[in-house]
Design an enzyme around this catalytic site. Structure first.
Site, PDB file in Angstrom:
ATOM      1  N   HIS A 134     -47.186  45.003  -4.786  1.00  0.00           N
ATOM      2  CA  HIS A 134     -46.403  43.807  -5.124  1.00  0.00           C
ATOM      3  C   HIS A 134     -45.678  43.224  -3.915  1.00  0.00           C
ATOM      4  O   HIS A 134     -45.232  42.082  -3.953  1.00  0.00           O
ATOM      5  CB  HIS A 134     -45.432  44.092  -6.273  1.00  0.00           C
ATOM      6  CG  HIS A 134     -44.217  44.872  -5.901  1.00  0.00           C
ATOM      7  ND1 HIS A 134     -44.071  46.209  -6.199  1.00  0.00           N
ATOM      8  CD2 HIS A 134     -43.064  44.505  -5.289  1.00  0.00           C
ATOM      9  CE1 HIS A 134     -42.886  46.623  -5.793  1.00  0.00           C
ATOM     10  NE2 HIS A 134     -42.253  45.604  -5.232  1.00  0.00           N
ATOM     11  N   ASP A 164     -49.779  50.348  -7.976  1.00  0.00           N
ATOM     12  CA  ASP A 164     -48.962  49.437  -7.164  1.00  0.00           C
ATOM     13  C   ASP A 164     -48.870  49.903  -5.719  1.00  0.00           C
ATOM     14  O   ASP A 164     -47.797  49.916  -5.119  1.00  0.00           O
ATOM     15  CB  ASP A 164     -47.564  49.301  -7.769  1.00  0.00           C
ATOM     16  CG  ASP A 164     -46.797  48.112  -7.182  1.00  0.00           C
ATOM     17  OD1 ASP A 164     -47.438  47.253  -6.533  1.00  0.00           O
ATOM     18  OD2 ASP A 164     -45.560  48.052  -7.342  1.00  0.00           O
ATOM     19  N   SER A 238     -38.796  48.208  -1.686  1.00  0.00           N
ATOM     20  CA  SER A 238     -40.137  48.424  -2.237  1.00  0.00           C
ATOM     21  C   SER A 238     -41.148  48.732  -1.140  1.00  0.00           C
ATOM     22  O   SER A 238     -41.245  48.004  -0.152  1.00  0.00           O
ATOM     23  CB  SER A 238     -40.594  47.181  -3.013  1.00  0.00           C
ATOM     24  OG  SER A 238     -39.875  47.038  -4.204  1.00  0.00           O
ATOM     25  N   VAL A 295     -63.901  58.406 -23.407  1.00  0.00           N
ATOM     26  CA  VAL A 295     -63.324  58.698 -24.720  1.00  0.00           C
ATOM     27  C   VAL A 295     -62.102  57.815 -24.953  1.00  0.00           C
ATOM     28  O   VAL A 295     -61.507  57.291 -24.011  1.00  0.00           O
ATOM     29  CB  VAL A 295     -62.890  60.181 -24.835  1.00  0.00           C
ATOM     30  CG1 VAL A 295     -64.083  61.102 -24.708  1.00  0.00           C
ATOM     31  CG2 VAL A 295     -61.827  60.528 -23.791  1.00  0.00           C
TER      32      VAL A 295
END
Length: 505
Positions: A134, A164, A238, A295
């Site tokens: 991001h 991310d 971040s 599955v």
């Protein structure tokens, strides 16, 4: 009178406190000698920060944005996009919005560039950088800013949106400092950690805290497994690293929970075990190649566990099998409960999702399942998961017409044998076999479990049913056997299966 009585009490409080302090002085001294760094934190934080800070970088991106013609845009360019709370945010708001009367002229509307800042860290002296996806998403240009202020253009190696994460590469202008990944699986609750990054565009900032929790699932993605920390993490951190006291990266700071936009001591980092695997694949292939079992799984509730004779409730219940997936030829069936995959215990569905995704495509693994109360081992060769970000169309359900007379009423359900008319009314595919639900008692357990008209009961207690009479007979037998609940395999009109446990009391 009240004052006279209260005053002595107030005077006594510090005396009592002093007495308590004197009485416990020996114990306090003993505790202080046993934990000399408890109050101030470990002495090694400064040494670690000095050792690794040159490997932590700022990430600067530029993106071209089409002009929208709204107030505040236009003549002279747009204000840079600073993180909310940046010390420069108010200055730029005043400068760009208020200069020359503040109002742009419609003839001056032009596309403009916006800037954003984040963090990252160097893992290889050849110029390999790890950050969050991001941070660089939709960027036209990416630059890495070293700790000494040197700015270098970087190229994108690859991204993984599900975790991310992103990997960048730039040409080193000089000898670089790189850091290594540590083992996030060895982290303990309360262990000291250090976050370094670029909060609010301020540059290399060091904060410290402890590991508050591990394996945290905050429903942010399919492979959530975050480290939670109270080390101060803010906007701009971040993509930055979370270090242990050995100077190893044990996480990538990614998210915070905050009503204010600033740190309140709840931050989340992607664990290094996940990061290392993703980074390795992005460097090799430029994309993620995750394992695929083929599955559909669901939670093993206490009711389902009781119905399947599983104690304690655990594992991942197989609700459906992809006809073209690896599980089908391996003999795995709906109703099986996976309790171990490739030697790793499976306690809940998320565990299976993570471990399958982390397993190499084409690898042969042992899958231990519980079937009808007994463990069986299946050998599976994993396929490759085809990742897609496209939304899947929702199953459409028609509005049922007024009900026709039903054959049986069981467990709060109105049940009828499947017919051509009922298939048409509920748009049930020809491949779906069983007994159709035509009505649900709103006060029943079935309504609480979200069964609805148009659902089809395929199995009762892991035995196929073809008529409403079959269901009634099976339920009555289970009641005689003393069972508290009955396990139903239910299909929607499109053939998607799920297990539902209903009380028989």
């Amino acid at each position: 009178m009240t004052v006279a009585i209260d005053a002595p009490r107030r005077r006594l409080r510090p005396l009592v406190a002093a007495a308590c302090l004197t009485a416990s002085l020996g114990a306090a001294t003993l505790l202080a000698s046993a934990f000399p760094a408890a109050a101030r934190g470990p002495d090694g934080i400064a040494d670690v920060a000095e050792k690794v800070i040159d490997a932590v970088v700022n990430i600067s991106t530029t993106q071209t944005v089409e002009a929208k013609g709204g107030p505040g845009e236009g003549r002279g360019g747009a204000a840079p996009q600073l993180p909310p709370g940046s010390p420069f945010e108010e200055f730029f708001d005043d400068f760009f919005k208020n200069r020359r009367g503040g109002g742009p002229r419609s003839g001056d509307m032009q596309p403009h560039k916006t800037n954003s800042l984040g963090s990252g860290f160097i893992i290889d002296t050849s110029g390999i950088v790890v950050t969050n996806n991001h941070v660089i998403a939709d960027a036209d240009e990416i630059n890495v800013i070293l700790n000494d202020g040197t700015k270098i253009k970087a190229d994108l190696v690859g991204v993984d949106k599900k975790t991310d994460l992103a990997v960048l590469k730039f040409k080193p202008p000089r000898q670089l400092t790189a850091v290594k990944f540590g083992d996030s699986d060895k982290l303990r609750l309360g262990e000291w950690v250090i976050a370094i990054g670029n909060p609010f565009s301020l540059g290399g900032t060091v904060t410290a805290g402890i590991v508050s929790a591990r394996n945290r699932d905050i429903s942010n993605g399919p492979y959530d497994n975050y480290i939670q920390t109270d080390a101060a993490i803010n906007r701009g951190n971040s993509g930055g690293p979370l270090f242990n006291l050995d100077g190893e990266v044990i996480g990538v700071n990614t998210l915070i929970i905050s009503p204010t936009g600033g740190s309140i001591g709840i931050g989340f980092a992607v664990p290094s075990k996940t990061v290392a695997g993703v980074v390795d694949q992005l460097q090799k292939f430029g994309e993620l190649r995750r394992g695929w079992l083929g599955v559909r799984i669901q939670q093993v509730t206490d009711e389902i566990a009781e119905s399947l004779n599983i104690k304690p409730a655990r594992g991942a219940l197989i609700a459906g099998i992809d006809e073209k997936g690896p599980a089908k030829p391996a003999g795995i069936e709906p109703g099986d409960v996976v309790v171990k995959f490739d030697g790793k215990d499976i306690k809940e569905p998320k565990d299976l999702s993570r471990v399958v995704a982390d397993t190499a495509v084409g690898k042969e693994v042992d899958v231990v399942v519980i079937r009808k109360g007994e463990e069986q081992t299946k050998r599976v060769t994993l396929g490759r998961l085809e990742d897609t970000d496209k939304p899947q169309p929702a199953s459409a359900k028609s509005t049922p017409e007024p009900e026709k007379p039903v054959t049986q009423k069981v467990l709060g359900l109105d049940l009828a044998n499947l017919s051509k008319d009922l298939r048409g009314r509920y748009k049930i595919k020809d491949s779906v076999k069983g007994v159709v639900v035509t009505g649900v008692d709103n006060a029943s357990d079935a309504a609480d479990k979200r069964l609805s008209a148009g659902d089809v009961i395929v199995e009762v207690a892991q035995e196929a049913v073809a008529s409403s009479a079959d269901i009634k007979k099976r339920v009555e037998q289970l009641k005689k056997d003393g069972k508290k609940s009955v396990l139903l395999l239910v299909s929607n009109a499109d053939g998607e299966l799920r297990f539902v446990a209903l009380s028989v009391q």
